[in-house]
Write a protein that holds these residues in place. Structure first.
Motif, PDB file in Angstrom:
ATOM      1  N   SER A  92       4.653 -29.680 -34.547  1.00  0.00           N
ATOM      2  CA  SER A  92       4.790 -28.698 -33.408  1.00  0.00           C
ATOM      3  C   SER A  92       5.156 -28.219 -32.767  1.00  0.00           C
ATOM      4  N   LEU A  93       5.456 -27.446 -32.362  1.00  0.00           N
ATOM      5  CA  LEU A  93       5.989 -26.635 -30.981  1.00  0.00           C
ATOM      6  C   LEU A  93       5.082 -26.090 -29.564  1.00  0.00           C
ATOM      7  N   LYS A  94       3.624 -26.009 -30.217  1.00  0.00           N
ATOM      8  CA  LYS A  94       2.847 -25.651 -29.300  1.00  0.00           C
ATOM      9  C   LYS A  94       2.664 -25.772 -27.870  1.00  0.00           C
ATOM     10  N   ARG A  95       3.219 -27.131 -27.886  1.00  0.00           N
ATOM     11  CA  ARG A  95       3.145 -27.764 -25.890  1.00  0.00           C
ATOM     12  C   ARG A  95       4.625 -27.384 -25.539  1.00  0.00           C
ATOM     13  N   LEU A  96       5.713 -26.846 -26.463  1.00  0.00           N
ATOM     14  CA  LEU A  96       6.879 -26.438 -25.524  1.00  0.00           C
ATOM     15  C   LEU A  96       6.538 -25.053 -25.311  1.00  0.00           C
ATOM     16  N   ASN A  97       5.465 -24.644 -24.348  1.00  0.00           N
ATOM     17  CA  ASN A  97       4.908 -23.288 -24.268  1.00  0.00           C
ATOM     18  C   ASN A  97       5.625 -23.142 -22.966  1.00  0.00           C
ATOM     19  N   ARG A  98       6.922 -23.206 -21.890  1.00  0.00           N
ATOM     20  CA  ARG A  98       7.197 -22.592 -20.912  1.00  0.00           C
ATOM     21  C   ARG A  98       7.927 -21.481 -20.906  1.00  0.00           C
ATOM     22  N   ILE A  99       7.545 -20.484 -19.996  1.00  0.00           N
ATOM     23  CA  ILE A  99       7.831 -19.788 -19.726  1.00  0.00           C
ATOM     24  C   ILE A  99       9.392 -20.355 -18.632  1.00  0.00           C
ATOM     25  N   ARG A 100      10.864 -20.686 -18.613  1.00  0.00           N
ATOM     26  CA  ARG A 100      11.603 -21.315 -17.540  1.00  0.00           C
ATOM     27  C   ARG A 100      12.331 -20.193 -16.856  1.00  0.00           C
ATOM     28  N   ALA A 101      13.215 -19.431 -16.699  1.00  0.00           N
ATOM     29  CA  ALA A 101      13.070 -18.055 -16.073  1.00  0.00           C
ATOM     30  C   ALA A 101      13.022 -16.912 -16.356  1.00  0.00           C
ATOM     31  N   ILE A 102      12.705 -15.442 -15.532  1.00  0.00           N
ATOM     32  CA  ILE A 102      13.398 -14.580 -15.364  1.00  0.00           C
ATOM     33  C   ILE A 102      14.353 -14.124 -14.914  1.00  0.00           C
ATOM     34  N   ASP A 103      15.360 -13.632 -14.831  1.00  0.00           N
ATOM     35  CA  ASP A 103      16.722 -13.114 -14.611  1.00  0.00           C
ATOM     36  C   ASP A 103      16.479 -11.559 -14.590  1.00  0.00           C
ATOM     37  N   ALA A 104      15.359 -10.797 -13.686  1.00  0.00           N
ATOM     38  CA  ALA A 104      15.569 -10.006 -13.670  1.00  0.00           C
ATOM     39  C   ALA A 104      16.564  -8.503 -13.529  1.00  0.00           C
ATOM     40  N   VAL A 105      18.037  -9.112 -12.492  1.00  0.00           N
ATOM     41  CA  VAL A 105      19.261  -8.035 -12.682  1.00  0.00           C
ATOM     42  C   VAL A 105      19.716  -8.287 -13.923  1.00  0.00           C
TER      43      VAL A 105
END
Length: 470
Positions: A92-105
């Motif tokens: 199960s991959l449910k614990r891998l649930n992070r938003i690692r990064a957002i690059d708006a540009v």
């Protein structure tokens, strides 16, 4: 195999709390979303990050234990549940649930594979950006599952499916190595496209653990209309007119038969039917405009006015508020739930050249009525990209179980017709275990042999989701 040693190695890698072996603890991971099949598993393991996923894969390779990767377990083709041998583990991959990064540009978001799609959508909106992948299960499906099945959804017409939205992947290989391809590049011509190899492979070639996805500017406004049409052919004429009048602002174009909305009205009476009378078919269309609400309104009103003048559509309702737009979309989104409450049915997730959809529906409806008199066709889907959910329900006066016993015959009629019209028997749900044998009738020997060659080259021990796809 020394099962005790294997499980202890998994516990050492993850911690005992994240290696589930009791039947009660495993139960939620073993049954498919439609509640039609329950498998067995040696254990359910729940790693917290990519390094732990790789460690589990290496342990499984050492003990030669098969691995069934699982995200939200919302799939419809038995791709994310184990077989009944009890020899595999569910990873199960449910614990891998992070938003690692957002690059708006750069207009990208990097997310873990276990991140819920809706969570990623909301993170994008918080950064004033749009993640356009959207489907009914977005509140529970995961990014890894979306990519593993190359999910489509309602916005493919404008933005493409999951494959087209993905720029980079992180993958754990069957050898337990980590392939780090998390590059937010739109151009990278440096060899074989490994990213696309894993997308749509349903976990049979490796385990996707993270992805870089494309984002887009948030539209200034989104407008929705529901048009009533006489036939699918009229719906196609409306699509052509909408594309010529609205161009890239046309982001959604969904076809629904009247039976679909009858079922929604029966099982969800709180969802009001928006017309004074019934019509044979309906089109739900959406415009997303980056200029202004006034500009979008002029486009939509001119489109519907022209369609009425040309007698392409019989009537139309334009949503005048966000609440009204959501109400129209709820009619579409609740079709599958209404079908489930109505009783068992035989589902087909198919794609066709858009130009041939109307002819396919007419021909296949006739064939089914000849072979299975009284059966009901619950036809809906993403007309703008050629994807139909062409479902067949039993006659109202016949026992459902008796009808379901003829599923193989019904599948043959539908799939053979799909093949004659140049289509595919799986548009966005994948093959899983359900269509693994069926696809052999429709893919050439060359294609099948190439797929087998790739599978054997990357996963020679056949430990990655065995029994699925191929």
């Amino acid at each position: 195999m020394d099962t005790h040693a294997f499980l202890n190695a998994c516990r050492d890698a993850l911690g005992a709390a994240h290696v589930l072996t009791a039947d009660a603890d495993k139960a939620a991971y073993l049954t498919d979303q439609r509640q039609r099949f329950t498998g067995q598993a040696l254990a359910v393991v729940k790693p917290a990050n990519t390094v732990q996923v790789a460690a589990i894969v290496r342990i499984c390779r050492h003990f030669q234990v098969p691995i069934v990767p699982q995200g939200g377990n919302t799939g419809l083709v038995l791709g994310s549940v184990p077989d009944q041998s009890g020899q595999a583990i569910v990873l199960s991959l449910k614990r891998l649930n992070r938003i690692r990064a957002i690059d708006a540009v750069n207009h990208t978001i990097t997310v873990d594979a276990g991140c819920i799609l809706q969570t990623a959508q909301e993170a994008a909106v918080a950064a004033d950006r749009l993640l356009p992948l959207s489907l009914a299960a977005e509140g529970s499906c995961t990014i890894g599952g979306n990519l593993s099945t190359n999910a489509g959804g309602t916005a493919v017409l404008r933005y493409g499916n999951a494959r087209e939205l993905c720029l980079g992947l992180e993958v754990v290989t069957p050898q337990g190595e980590i392939l780090n391809g998390l590059r937010g590049l739109r151009k990278d011509n440096t060899g074989y496209d490994l990213r696309d190899l894993y997308i749509g492979a349903e976990g049979t070639l490796g385990i996707i653990t993270a992805a870089v996805l494309k984002l887009f500017p948030l539209p200034q406004t989104q407008l929705t209309a529901l048009a009533a049409v006489s036939t699918p052919e009229h719906a196609l004429r409306l699509l052509t007119l909408a594309q010529s009048r609205c161009g890239a602002t046309l982001t959604g174009f969904e076809l629904m038969s009247d039976l679909c909305l009858q079922l929604v009205g029966k099982h969800f009476p709180q969802l009001a039917f928006p017309f004074d009378q019934r019509h044979p078919h309906y089109v739900l269309l959406e415009l997303s405009d980056s200029e202004s609400a006034a500009h979008a309104s002029r486009l939509l009103e001119a489109l519907i006015g022209s369609a009425l003048e040309q007698e392409i559509c019989r009537d139309a309702v334009l949503a005048s508020s966000t609440a009204q737009a959501r109400a129209l979309w709820h009619l579409r989104e609740n079709i599958s739930l209404a079908q489930a409450q109505e009783g068992p049915n035989i589902k087909h997730d198919i794609s066709l050249p858009i130009s041939r959809i109307a002819d396919f529906i007419a021909a296949t409806d006739t064939l089914l009525q000849q072979r299975f008199p009284g059966c009901r066709n619950v036809t809906f889907g993403h007309l703008g990209d050629g994807n139909l959910h062409y479902n067949v329900a039993p006659p109202p006066d016949r026992p459902a179980d008796e009808f379901l016993q003829r599923q193989t015959e019904i599948n043959r009629v539908v799939h053979d017709s799909v093949d004659r019209f140049g289509g595919s028997i799986s548009a966005e749900h994948g093959l899983g275990a359900l269509k693994r044998e069926e696809i052999l009738r429709y893919k050439s020997a060359v294609e099948i042999n190439l797929m087998k060659t790739i599978k054997h080259a990357l996963d020679p021990l056949n430990l990655m989701n065995p029994g699925k796809v191929i």
